[in-house]
Every structure is written in C-alpha cells, then in structure tokens.
Design a protein around this motif. Structure first.
Motif, PDB file in Angstrom:
ATOM      1  N   ALA A  43       0.830  -1.204   0.000  1.00  0.00           N
ATOM      2  CA  ALA A  43       0.000   0.000   0.000  1.00  0.00           C
ATOM      3  C   ALA A  43       0.866   1.257   0.000  1.00  0.00           C
ATOM      4  CB  ALA A  43      -0.928  -0.008   1.215  1.00  0.00           C
ATOM      5  N   ALA A  44       1.934   1.236   0.815  1.00  0.00           N
ATOM      6  CA  ALA A  44       2.822   2.397   0.888  1.00  0.00           C
ATOM      7  C   ALA A  44       3.525   2.639  -0.451  1.00  0.00           C
ATOM      8  CB  ALA A  44       3.849   2.183   1.995  1.00  0.00           C
ATOM      9  N   MET A  45       4.019   1.555  -1.067  1.00  0.00           N
ATOM     10  CA  MET A  45       4.690   1.707  -2.357  1.00  0.00           C
ATOM     11  C   MET A  45       3.725   2.163  -3.442  1.00  0.00           C
ATOM     12  SD  MET A  45       7.477  -1.432  -2.495  1.00  0.00           S
ATOM     13  CE  MET A  45       6.290  -2.717  -2.143  1.00  0.00           C
ATOM     14  N   SER A  49       4.076   5.515  -5.723  1.00  0.00           N
ATOM     15  CA  SER A  49       4.177   5.445  -7.183  1.00  0.00           C
ATOM     16  C   SER A  49       3.025   6.169  -7.864  1.00  0.00           C
ATOM     17  CB  SER A  49       4.207   3.982  -7.636  1.00  0.00           C
ATOM     18  OG  SER A  49       3.023   3.316  -7.254  1.00  0.00           O
ATOM     19  N   LEU A  50       1.847   6.201  -7.206  1.00  0.00           N
ATOM     20  CA  LEU A  50       0.683   6.839  -7.817  1.00  0.00           C
ATOM     21  C   LEU A  50       0.802   8.354  -7.879  1.00  0.00           C
ATOM     22  CD1 LEU A  50      -2.257   4.691  -6.417  1.00  0.00           C
ATOM     23  CD2 LEU A  50      -1.405   4.780  -8.761  1.00  0.00           C
ATOM     24  N   LEU A  51       1.810   8.910  -7.197  1.00  0.00           N
ATOM     25  CA  LEU A  51       2.048  10.341  -7.327  1.00  0.00           C
ATOM     26  C   LEU A  51       2.363  10.717  -8.768  1.00  0.00           C
ATOM     27  CD1 LEU A  51       4.202  11.036  -4.144  1.00  0.00           C
ATOM     28  CD2 LEU A  51       1.896  11.903  -4.596  1.00  0.00           C
ATOM     29  N   TRP A  52       2.959   9.781  -9.514  1.00  0.00           N
ATOM     30  CA  TRP A  52       3.374  10.060 -10.889  1.00  0.00           C
ATOM     31  C   TRP A  52       2.518   9.337 -11.925  1.00  0.00           C
ATOM     32  CZ3 TRP A  52       6.709   9.119  -6.812  1.00  0.00           C
ATOM     33  CH2 TRP A  52       7.488  10.214  -6.419  1.00  0.00           C
ATOM     34  N   ILE A 211      -3.868  13.686  -4.035  1.00  0.00           N
ATOM     35  CA  ILE A 211      -2.879  13.395  -5.071  1.00  0.00           C
ATOM     36  C   ILE A 211      -3.269  14.055  -6.389  1.00  0.00           C
ATOM     37  CG2 ILE A 211      -1.940  11.540  -6.518  1.00  0.00           C
ATOM     38  CD1 ILE A 211      -1.945   9.740  -4.059  1.00  0.00           C
ATOM     39  N   GLU A 212      -4.552  13.952  -6.747  1.00  0.00           N
ATOM     40  CA  GLU A 212      -5.018  14.590  -7.983  1.00  0.00           C
ATOM     41  C   GLU A 212      -4.856  16.106  -7.925  1.00  0.00           C
ATOM     42  OE1 GLU A 212      -9.003  13.334  -8.647  1.00  0.00           O
ATOM     43  OE2 GLU A 212      -8.463  11.246  -9.091  1.00  0.00           O
ATOM     44  N   VAL A 224       2.792   8.690 -16.330  1.00  0.00           N
ATOM     45  CA  VAL A 224       2.031   7.595 -16.924  1.00  0.00           C
ATOM     46  C   VAL A 224       0.538   7.864 -16.738  1.00  0.00           C
ATOM     47  CG1 VAL A 224       1.545   5.109 -16.895  1.00  0.00           C
ATOM     48  CG2 VAL A 224       3.849   5.934 -16.413  1.00  0.00           C
ATOM     49  N   SER A 225      -0.243   7.676 -17.795  1.00  0.00           N
ATOM     50  CA  SER A 225      -1.703   7.796 -17.713  1.00  0.00           C
ATOM     51  C   SER A 225      -2.314   6.455 -18.120  1.00  0.00           C
ATOM     52  CB  SER A 225      -2.216   8.898 -18.635  1.00  0.00           C
ATOM     53  OG  SER A 225      -1.737  10.174 -18.218  1.00  0.00           O
TER      54      SER A 225
END
Length: 227
Positions: A43-45, A49-52, A211-212, A224-225
């Motif tokens: 979950a932490a990783m 990673s979802l920041l980008w 984050i969004e 990445v999208s």
C-alpha cells in the motif's frame, strides 16, 4: 491389558495431534503477521508510485467519475459484507467449521470482501487498470495465506473440511449453495472490531483527491496515464 494399551496409544496420538495443530496455529499466526506487513508495504509503495500516475480519463468525464463512485460503492459493500461475515463466524473461527451464511457460498468471504475493498480503493484513482492491478496483487497475497489456513483446517476438521472444500469454492461465491440457520448468535464486539478495522478503507477517497490536486497544481509531474 490390550484395552489399557489401546487407551494409552490413543491418548498419545491425541497429544501428538494437538501439538501438531498448536504448531500450525503458531505458524499461521506468524504468516498472518507477514500478510499484514506485505499489504502495508505494498500500500505504501502504491501510494508513492501513484504520485506520478494518473487516469487517462479527464477528471470530469463520466468514465472517471463513474469509476470513482463505483469504487466508493464497493468499499461500502466490503464493509457491510465483512460485518455480515462476522454475524456467522463470531468467536467460532478456529473452534468450529463454519459453513453457514456467507461461508456456505465461499470458503473465504472475508477475503472476497477485502478484495472488493481493494478494487474500490484502486478505482478512486479513476483508472480501471490501477483498480484491477491492486486487486490482482491482493488476490495473490490472500491465496497464499488461504493455503496456510487450509492446512490447519484440514488437520483440525479432517474429512468434514475435505467435504466442505469439494462443495464450496475457495473464493468466488456460488450463490446457489446459500444456506443459513434461522437464528445466529451475534458477537457484537467482534462485529464492531471488524467495522472499525475496515473504516480506514474510506481514507482512499481524500488521499487520492489530494494526489489529484497536487498533480493539477503541478507540484508533481505525471509520467504515466492509464485507463
């Protein structure tokens, strides 16, 4: 004399069997700790990673908003489903072979609802790909821990558990098998703990919104999208 010898042999066999089951309980307890740690690290990783990573659907699009609302509905369903499971399992887990209610259509309904929650959390990104990816990883972890649990249950309940496995699927429910007694003994503290432990699922909503917002403000760059 033969009866006395048989009695001591049976007692010795029972003690050995009890020791084996106790050893499996200890092994399973350690495995459950590793499972929780693995889910926590993943979950932490994922959050980092979802920041980008962003949804390929525009934020205001029907697809993006629809996935987010679907995800929220799945999280609600997961919380209610886990509470419903506790209506039947209560304090019986490990002492009885529970095969009523949700356990009559799936051997691991708690994990099924947890996977629904994970899917719902992933869909808060507005991306179906991310949601399915989260769920696939959770499934692999749950499949591993279920195999550990099944070894213990097979030792504890023997032929009854083997017959249960032949009829009821491991994960995906077979609704035609539903059966339930007219009355169940409810463990209210257990239900409350289950709901309390599941409430953090809803933190995914504000976290992914933040984050969004950071991505829209240009504080982090999207590389990445994904649809």
């Amino acid at each position: 004399m033969d009866q006395i010898s048989a009695h001591y042999l049976d007692s010795s066999a029972n003690r050995i069997e009890d020791k084996i089951i106790d050893s499996r309980w200890e092994h399973l307890a350690r495995a459950q700790v590793r499972r929780r740690h693995a889910l926590g690290w993943l979950a932490a990783m994922a959050m980092c990673s979802l920041l980008w990573i962003d949804s390929a659907w525009p934020e205001a699009s029907i697809q993006n908003q629809g996935l987010e609302w679907l995800g929220l509905a799945l999280i609600f369903l997961a919380v209610l489903g886990r509470a419903a499971c506790m209506l039947y399992v209560g304090g019986r887990k490990g002492s009885d072979l529970v095969a009523d209610g949700p356990y009559s259509i799936s051997r691991n309904p708690l994990y099924v609802f947890s996977m629904l929650a994970v899917l719902g959390i992933g869909l808060q990104t507005g991306s179906l790909t991310i949601g399915l990816g989260f769920t696939a990883v959770a499934y692999l972890i749950f499949r591993w821990i279920v195999r550990e649990e099944e070894i213990l249950l097979s030792l504890a309940f023997g032929k009854d558990f083997d017959a249960y496995c032949k009829t009821v699927p491991r994960f995906f429910p077979r609704f035609s098998l539903w059966q339930s007694p007219q009355h169940v003994i409810v463990d209210l503290p257990g239900i409350w703990r289950t709901v309390r432990d599941a409430l953090p699922y809803f933190l995914a909503v504000p976290v992914f919104e933040l984050i969004e917002a950071a991505q829209r403000a240009g504080w982090v760059h999207v590389y990445v999208s994904l649809f």
